[in-house]
Design an enzyme around this catalytic site. Structure first.
Site, PDB file in Angstrom:
ATOM      1  N   HIS A 167      41.833   9.214   9.355  1.00  0.00           N
ATOM      2  CA  HIS A 167      41.777   8.395  10.568  1.00  0.00           C
ATOM      3  C   HIS A 167      41.938   6.916  10.195  1.00  0.00           C
ATOM      4  CE1 HIS A 167      38.933  11.518  12.653  1.00  0.00           C
ATOM      5  NE2 HIS A 167      40.139  11.983  12.442  1.00  0.00           N
ATOM      6  N   TYR A 198      38.469   3.939  20.521  1.00  0.00           N
ATOM      7  CA  TYR A 198      38.653   4.964  21.552  1.00  0.00           C
ATOM      8  C   TYR A 198      39.364   4.367  22.773  1.00  0.00           C
ATOM      9  CZ  TYR A 198      37.253   9.015  24.378  1.00  0.00           C
ATOM     10  OH  TYR A 198      37.236  10.136  25.153  1.00  0.00           O
ATOM     11  N   HIS A 252      43.381  10.861  23.487  1.00  0.00           N
ATOM     12  CA  HIS A 252      42.040  11.117  24.048  1.00  0.00           C
ATOM     13  C   HIS A 252      42.097  11.488  25.533  1.00  0.00           C
ATOM     14  CE1 HIS A 252      40.197   9.901  20.312  1.00  0.00           C
ATOM     15  NE2 HIS A 252      40.766   8.721  20.352  1.00  0.00           N
ATOM     16  N   GLU A 302      40.908  20.280  21.785  1.00  0.00           N
ATOM     17  CA  GLU A 302      39.540  20.070  21.299  1.00  0.00           C
ATOM     18  C   GLU A 302      38.500  20.205  22.409  1.00  0.00           C
ATOM     19  OE1 GLU A 302      40.189  15.984  19.820  1.00  0.00           O
ATOM     20  OE2 GLU A 302      38.361  15.489  20.885  1.00  0.00           O
ATOM     21  N   ARG A 323      44.054  22.651  18.653  1.00  0.00           N
ATOM     22  CA  ARG A 323      43.058  21.706  18.142  1.00  0.00           C
ATOM     23  C   ARG A 323      41.613  22.111  18.401  1.00  0.00           C
ATOM     24  NH1 ARG A 323      42.141  18.158  15.361  1.00  0.00           N
ATOM     25  NH2 ARG A 323      41.480  16.509  16.773  1.00  0.00           N
TER      26      ARG A 323
HETATM   27 MG    MG Z   1      41.411  14.301  20.169  1.00  0.00          MG
END
Ligand code: MG
Length: 446
Positions: A167, A198, A252, A302, A323
């Site tokens: 990351h 974020y 995101h 996710e 994911r």
């Molecule tokens: Mg993600």
């Protein structure tokens, strides 16, 4: 014309003798193998306990310890849920432990199905954490009984080690480039590049811009701004770093449908390894539109907890990387099934980690990653020294690869006395890290 009765009887007797002699033929096994195949004595679950800890660093971790009727033989599983740790721990202690006690340790698939449907309603996030934890613990026990690491029980190594993506972040494009380069120098071939945390890249600074009187004053997300800036970031990275590094980016889930399609098209010239979570889980139908207009590889999942979320995306070849988080989809048993589905339809796995995740879940993912053909990449997560001490066997991250160990089972244990010294910190007031707002103060869904 049929043969005489006596001849038919003789033929029938010969066939029976032949069959009997075949059935009696000894199998070509050694005495040692015969002993092994005689089977292991039946073990039952004697006790199940949740172990909750902050890990000494503010984590919200919950593990299960499943003790068996064989003294000293137990398994560990991850039930961590950063947003609902106390609910998960209570569910294990009050609802599930009494259900599991006395059940056959060896029947992993059966106990998975039984736990999955125990509450009648299924696929809730807390329920899935609990299900994942018992599943990992049973695989851990099975490995310990067999004297084999879990990856061997799953078919053995399909690769030598598990590559991870790192990351990288930064406040400016140059800072992001420097941080990506730092990981490349460490040996990483895959790096996720974000700008400003974020939702970063699409934020209007606190107090700036045209805002409602007495309204929201914080950093505000603007999706058109985001879709302008992120392609420029990747153009900058390609100019500075060349084309060899495999770059990812995580949206995101912050974009609406048309903007998700637009961004996916605009980053295509920069050849991303994948663009992640470009849509919220409620809008996955838009992946069909994205597929029609761009070759940018898509990663998603996710936030998924139900197979009906991922099955259409994988079987219709609308995403390239799955994911899901192993401890959120049903553990090793579920992850293996998703991996098989991915293999069939040419999708690859990229099991989710994130900074809140724990070393037991990471190792569960690692055993699956090592043993499947549909593996794509694993998300990086690293732990401070105190965690390596509290959870001996925690995997090591070196040069962009994750290394577990070859101990039987998952290869990890928990120092309960140390965990008890670092209890969970109860949640306080205030917004979650997932709370993002627009200029008018409205919520932007993750
Ligand atoms: Mg993600």
């Amino acid at each position: 014309m049929s043969p005489p009765l006596e001849a038919r009887y003789r033929n029938s007797m010969r066939r029976r003798e032949l069959l009997t002699s075949l059935m009696a033929a000894p199998l070509a096994v050694t005495a040692q193998q015969t002993n092994r195949t005689r089977g292991l004595p039946k073990l039952t679950i004697r006790n199940v306990r949740p172990i909750a800890t902050s890990g000494g660093r503010g984590y919200q971790w919950v593990f299960v310890k499943v003790e068996t009727s064989e003294p000293g033989l137990y398994g560990i599983g991850s039930a961590s849920n950063v947003n609902n740790a106390l609910s998960v721990a209570t569910a294990i202690e009050k609802h599930y432990a009494p259900f599991w006690v006395g059940k056959d340790v060896a029947r992993v698939e059966d106990l998975w199905q039984n736990t999955h449907t125990r509450g009648y309603w299924r696929n809730g996030t807390i329920h899935n954490n609990v299900l994942s934890a018992i599943d990992m613990a049973l695989w851990d026990i099975k490995g310990k009984r067999a004297g084999m690491p879990v990856y061997d029980l799953l078919g053995g190594k399909a690769r030598d080690a598990v590559p991870m993506y790192a990351h990288a972040d930064g406040r400016s494009m140059d800072e992001v480039a420097d941080n990506v380069k730092r990981y490349m120098d460490e040996g990483y071939r895959h790096v996720r590049a974000q700008m400003g945390g974020y939702g970063g890249g699409g934020m209007i600074a606190p107090g700036q811009g045209s805002r409602p009187a007495e309204g929201f004053k914080g950093a505000a997300f603007d999706e058109e701004l985001y879709v302008e800036i992120i392609p420029k970031l990747f153009e900058h990275l390609r100019v500075k770093l060349g084309k060899d590094v495999k770059l990812c980016h995580d949206v995101h889930e912050h974009l609406s449908g048309a903007m998700a399609v637009e961004l996916s098209k605009r980053v295509e010239p920069y050849r991303l390894f994948f663009l992640e979570d470009v849509l919220p889980p409620e809008q996955i139908q838009w992946f069909r539109n994205i597929r029609q207009v761009t070759t940018t590889p898509m990663a998603m999942g996710e936030l998924f907890t139900h197979p009906l979320e991922w099955v259409p995306l994988i079987s219709e070849r609308l995403i390239d990387f799955f994911r899901g988080r192993v401890s959120q989809i049903g553990g090793i048993t579920a992850a293996r099934k998703v991996a098989a589905l991915c293999e069939t339809f040419g999708c690859r796995t990229a099991f989710q980690e994130g900074g809140d995740n724990d070393p037991v879940n990471q190792l569960a993912a690692w055993h699956v990653d090592l043993s499947i053909s549909s593996f794509g990449i694993q998300e990086e997560n690293h732990f401070p020294a105190i965690v390596h001490e509290m959870l001996p066997g925690t995997a090591q991250l070196k040069g962009g690869y994750l290394y577990g160990n070859d101990q039987p089972g998952l290869g990890i244990d928990i120092n309960e006395a140390m965990a008890a010294k670092h209890p969970l910190v109860p949640p306080g007031p205030g917004d979650s890290w997932t709370t993002v707002r627009g200029m008018d103060g409205s919520l932007v869904r993750p």
